[in-house]
Write a protein that holds these residues in place. Sequence first.
Motif, PDB file in Angstrom:
ATOM      1  N   PHE A  21      -4.625  -2.360   2.164  1.00  0.00           N
ATOM      2  CA  PHE A  21      -5.892  -1.918   2.727  1.00  0.00           C
ATOM      3  C   PHE A  21      -6.707  -1.158   1.684  1.00  0.00           C
ATOM      4  CE2 PHE A  21      -8.292   1.153   5.494  1.00  0.00           C
ATOM      5  CZ  PHE A  21      -9.213   0.244   5.939  1.00  0.00           C
ATOM      6  N   ARG A  22      -6.430   0.112   1.510  1.00  0.00           N
ATOM      7  CA  ARG A  22      -7.182   0.893   0.524  1.00  0.00           C
ATOM      8  C   ARG A  22      -6.465   2.210   0.254  1.00  0.00           C
ATOM      9  NH1 ARG A  22     -10.326   5.146   2.553  1.00  0.00           N
ATOM     10  NH2 ARG A  22     -10.315   5.260   4.793  1.00  0.00           N
ATOM     11  N   ASP A  23      -7.048   3.005  -0.611  1.00  0.00           N
ATOM     12  CA  ASP A  23      -6.519   4.316  -0.960  1.00  0.00           C
ATOM     13  C   ASP A  23      -6.994   5.351   0.068  1.00  0.00           C
ATOM     14  OD1 ASP A  23      -5.240   6.222  -2.589  1.00  0.00           O
ATOM     15  OD2 ASP A  23      -7.115   6.687  -3.602  1.00  0.00           O
ATOM     16  N   ASP A  24      -6.108   6.227   0.511  1.00  0.00           N
ATOM     17  CA  ASP A  24      -6.471   7.318   1.416  1.00  0.00           C
ATOM     18  C   ASP A  24      -6.600   8.583   0.573  1.00  0.00           C
ATOM     19  OD1 ASP A  24      -6.771   9.274   3.293  1.00  0.00           O
ATOM     20  OD2 ASP A  24      -5.023   8.708   4.478  1.00  0.00           O
ATOM     21  N   PRO A  25      -7.824   9.085   0.381  1.00  0.00           N
ATOM     22  CA  PRO A  25      -7.996  10.260  -0.476  1.00  0.00           C
ATOM     23  C   PRO A  25      -7.360  11.536   0.074  1.00  0.00           C
ATOM     24  CG  PRO A  25     -10.066   9.669   0.570  1.00  0.00           C
ATOM     25  CD  PRO A  25      -9.087   8.584   0.904  1.00  0.00           C
ATOM     26  N   ALA A  26      -6.995  11.540   1.349  1.00  0.00           N
ATOM     27  CA  ALA A  26      -6.376  12.726   1.938  1.00  0.00           C
ATOM     28  C   ALA A  26      -4.875  12.802   1.657  1.00  0.00           C
ATOM     29  CB  ALA A  26      -6.610  12.747   3.449  1.00  0.00           C
ATOM     30  N   LEU A  35       0.017   8.014  -7.577  1.00  0.00           N
ATOM     31  CA  LEU A  35      -0.007   6.617  -7.132  1.00  0.00           C
ATOM     32  C   LEU A  35      -1.139   6.474  -6.112  1.00  0.00           C
ATOM     33  CD1 LEU A  35       3.828   6.180  -6.574  1.00  0.00           C
ATOM     34  CD2 LEU A  35       2.493   5.595  -8.604  1.00  0.00           C
ATOM     35  N   HIS A  36      -1.795   5.307  -6.092  1.00  0.00           N
ATOM     36  CA  HIS A  36      -2.942   5.100  -5.203  1.00  0.00           C
ATOM     37  C   HIS A  36      -2.780   3.822  -4.392  1.00  0.00           C
ATOM     38  CE1 HIS A  36      -5.584   8.221  -6.856  1.00  0.00           C
ATOM     39  NE2 HIS A  36      -5.036   7.927  -8.027  1.00  0.00           N
ATOM     40  N   GLY A  37      -3.269   3.862  -3.148  1.00  0.00           N
ATOM     41  CA  GLY A  37      -3.368   2.663  -2.322  1.00  0.00           C
ATOM     42  C   GLY A  37      -2.052   2.156  -1.784  1.00  0.00           C
ATOM     43  N   ASP A  38      -2.156   1.250  -0.816  1.00  0.00           N
ATOM     44  CA  ASP A  38      -0.956   0.660  -0.208  1.00  0.00           C
ATOM     45  C   ASP A  38      -0.878  -0.846  -0.453  1.00  0.00           C
ATOM     46  OD1 ASP A  38      -2.893  -0.379   1.428  1.00  0.00           O
ATOM     47  OD2 ASP A  38      -2.187   0.588   3.249  1.00  0.00           O
ATOM     48  N   ARG A  39      -1.756  -1.388  -1.293  1.00  0.00           N
ATOM     49  CA  ARG A  39      -1.809  -2.799  -1.677  1.00  0.00           C
ATOM     50  C   ARG A  39      -2.203  -3.737  -0.546  1.00  0.00           C
ATOM     51  NH1 ARG A  39       1.901  -3.996  -6.641  1.00  0.00           N
ATOM     52  NH2 ARG A  39       2.183  -1.909  -7.409  1.00  0.00           N
TER      53      ARG A  39
END
Length: 123
Positions: A90-95, A84-88
Motif C-alpha cells: 500500500f504505502r508508508d505510514d508516517p506515524a 524501513l519504509h512501507g509495506d510493499r
Amino acid sequence: MQWLEFEKPAETVEKKIEEIRTFTPDEDATKERQLAKLEEKAKKILTELYSKLTPWQVAQVARHPARPYTIDYIENLFSDFTELHGDRCFRDDPAIVCGLARFEGEPVVVIGHQKGRNTKQKI
C-alpha cells in the motif's frame, strides 16, 4: 519545563535550585551543599508524587507536550539506525517508525509511533 498541576511542589523546589544557580556566586561554599540538598528534596517529591498517580494524572503525563517521542529514544539509545519504509502493498505510514539498529552492540528491531511535534506534522 512545563509543569503539570500535581507537580507544583516539585516545581517550587526546582525554581529555588535555579535561583541559587543563577544568583549565588560560584565561590560561595554553601552553594553546593544547598544545591545537593534541594536536588535530593526535588527527587524525593517527584518519586512520591509519581508513585501514587490517579488515572487522570497518568493520562496527563502520557499526553504531556514535552514527553519524548520515538525518534528521541532512537537517537539517544541506539546506534546505526536504518529506518524501513512501507509495506510493499500500500504505502508508508508516517506515524510508524520502524528500523534496524544496534543497542549496546547487539542488533535489534525498533518499532514505535511518531505522531509529530506540532499540528502541521500531525495532519
